[in-house]
Enzyme design. Structure first.
Site, PDB file in Angstrom:
ATOM      1  CG  ASN A 127      -8.793 -19.854  -0.120  1.00 48.07           C
ATOM      2  OD1 ASN A 127      -9.201 -19.396   0.940  1.00 48.07           O
ATOM      3  ND2 ASN A 127      -9.310 -19.544  -1.281  1.00 48.07           N
ATOM      4  CG  HIS A 186     -15.358 -17.674  13.040  1.00 50.66           C
ATOM      5  ND1 HIS A 186     -15.283 -16.339  12.738  1.00 50.66           N
ATOM      6  CD2 HIS A 186     -15.184 -18.324  11.881  1.00 50.66           C
ATOM      7  CE1 HIS A 186     -15.071 -16.201  11.450  1.00 50.66           C
ATOM      8  NE2 HIS A 186     -15.016 -17.392  10.890  1.00 50.66           N
ATOM      9  CB  SER A 237     -11.608 -17.538   8.452  1.00 52.59           C
ATOM     10  OG  SER A 237     -12.974 -17.774   8.432  1.00 52.59           O
ATOM     11  CG  HIS A 276     -19.633 -14.189   7.998  1.00 55.39           C
ATOM     12  ND1 HIS A 276     -19.325 -14.928   9.119  1.00 55.39           N
ATOM     13  CD2 HIS A 276     -18.444 -13.852   7.426  1.00 55.39           C
ATOM     14  CE1 HIS A 276     -18.005 -15.035   9.214  1.00 55.39           C
ATOM     15  NE2 HIS A 276     -17.446 -14.395   8.204  1.00 55.39           N
ATOM     16  CD  GLU A 294     -15.270 -15.508  -4.315  1.00 58.82           C
ATOM     17  OE1 GLU A 294     -14.311 -16.262  -4.068  1.00 58.82           O
ATOM     18  OE2 GLU A 294     -15.930 -14.941  -3.428  1.00 58.82           O
TER      19      GLU A 294
HETATM   20  I1  8IG Z   1     -11.034 -18.083   4.190  1.00 59.96           I
HETATM   21  O1  8IG Z   1     -11.639 -17.760  -1.688  1.00 59.96           O
HETATM   22  C1  8IG Z   1     -11.876 -17.538   2.513  1.00 59.96           C
HETATM   23  N1  8IG Z   1     -12.950 -16.775   2.507  1.00 59.96           N
HETATM   24  N2  8IG Z   1     -15.327 -15.149  -1.112  1.00 59.96           N
HETATM   25  N3  8IG Z   1     -13.466 -16.472  -1.400  1.00 59.96           N
HETATM   26  C2  8IG Z   1     -14.336 -15.848  -0.584  1.00 59.96           C
HETATM   27  N4  8IG Z   1     -14.259 -15.894   0.718  1.00 59.96           N
HETATM   28  C3  8IG Z   1     -13.249 -16.595   1.237  1.00 59.96           C
HETATM   29  C4  8IG Z   1     -12.316 -17.268   0.461  1.00 59.96           C
HETATM   30  C5  8IG Z   1     -12.427 -17.198  -0.946  1.00 59.96           C
HETATM   31  N5  8IG Z   1     -11.448 -17.870   1.294  1.00 59.96           N
END
Ligand code: 8IG
Length: 274
Positions: free
Chosen positions: A237, A72, A40, A96, A195
């Site tokens: 992020n 992607h 990503s 994934h 999460e």
């Molecule tokens: I882009 O904040 C992305 N992938 N687990 N947590 C998890 N996967 C992610 C996050 C995130 N941001």
């Protein structure tokens, strides 16, 4: 049916050899040297790595499926490295673990890269950051990982050593190229949900710096194949609870686009130097 896809009777290394043969034929080169998996936020970096000499849709190669995630791209490319005669095999997307196709499918690209001749692999991803100083758009080297999936790509009594899984040589090389690069411990959660803030605090207590949904199973599979591994995360992020804002996939894609130039240049220079 998902159940059938997981009950895989074919040897995964034979399938990887078959995929490598199709890649050799489709790209016109018998061997590739370095593999890259673009996660990503990294999709736009492929053009910056070098000139694309051939490209194949993922679903034309045995064992690969169509891209499932926005941001992607579902092609693999054979890219010239600098002005050398070396080639990079660039996977525009990954499978994934949360897709439910099983761990073999998750690591198929890695095994295919090894079968295609690659001695090193650069695994990239987009992830959440646990450190406030890592603004969205910051690339971070993976120094080690916590695999919280409860899974392994290795089947049977093969006790592969993961000390120095993320190659100190390649990390040093990356930091020579960009001395501002920080390092961190990547924590793979199963996903596909992000999460909770409590899980992010848990990751912190356990020694984590980055949270994501990929990479660790691939890195283990790459080590099993004897490849050198470099992991680079793009913090797209702040992880849940680190910033007051809710997480959105659109924001993730946006942060990737904003960071594409820096990340592309970084990858291009790393690939030339490996
Ligand atoms: I882009 O904040 C992305 N992938 N687990 N947590 C998890 N996967 C992610 C996050 C995130 N941001």
């Amino acid at each position: 049916m998902a159940e059938e896809q997981c009950v895989d009777t074919q040897d995964p290394f034979v399938l990887a050899e078959q995929a490598a043969a199709v890649i050799a034929e489709g790209t016109g080169v018998a061997r590739h040297d370095i593999a890259l998996v673009l996660g990503s936020g990294w999709g736009q970096t492929a053009d910056l790595i070098g000139e694309t000499r051939a490209s194949l849709p993922h679903d034309a190669v045995p064992g690969f499926a169509k891209a499932a995630v926005a941001g992607h791209s579902g092609t693999m490319r054979s890219v010239a490295i600098g002005d050398s005669d070396r080639r990079a095999l660039v996977f525009g997307t990954r499978t994934h673990f949360y897709e439910g196709r099983g761990v073999r499918a998750v690591v198929h690209a890695v095994r295919t890269a090894a079968a295609a001749g690659c001695r090193a692999i650069v695994l990239t991803n987009g992830c959440g950051g646990l450190r406030a100083e890592w603004a969205p758009g910051t690339p971070v080297l993976i120094s080690d990982h916590l695999n919280l999936t409860g899974q392994s790509p290795i089947e049977g009594a093969n006790f592969v050593d993961l000390t120095d899984l993320y190659s100190p040589r390649l990390r040093e090389l990356a930091q020579q190229i960009d001395p501002d690069l920080d390092e961190g411990v990547y924590v793979q959660f199963r996903g596909p949900h992000y999460e909770t803030p409590a899980e992010v605090r848990m990751a912190r207590v356990l020694g984590g710096d980055l949270v994501g949904m990929s990479t660790t199973l691939e890195a283990i599979a790459a080590r099993q194949c004897g490849m050198e591994v470099l992991g680079v995360s793009l913090v797209t992020n702040a992880a849940a609870g680190i910033s007051p804002n809710p997480l959105s996939h659109a924001e993730v894609v946006e942060a990737g686009q904003a960071a594409a130039a820096r990340c592309g240049k970084l990858l291009a220079r790393i690939v030339v130097a490996i």
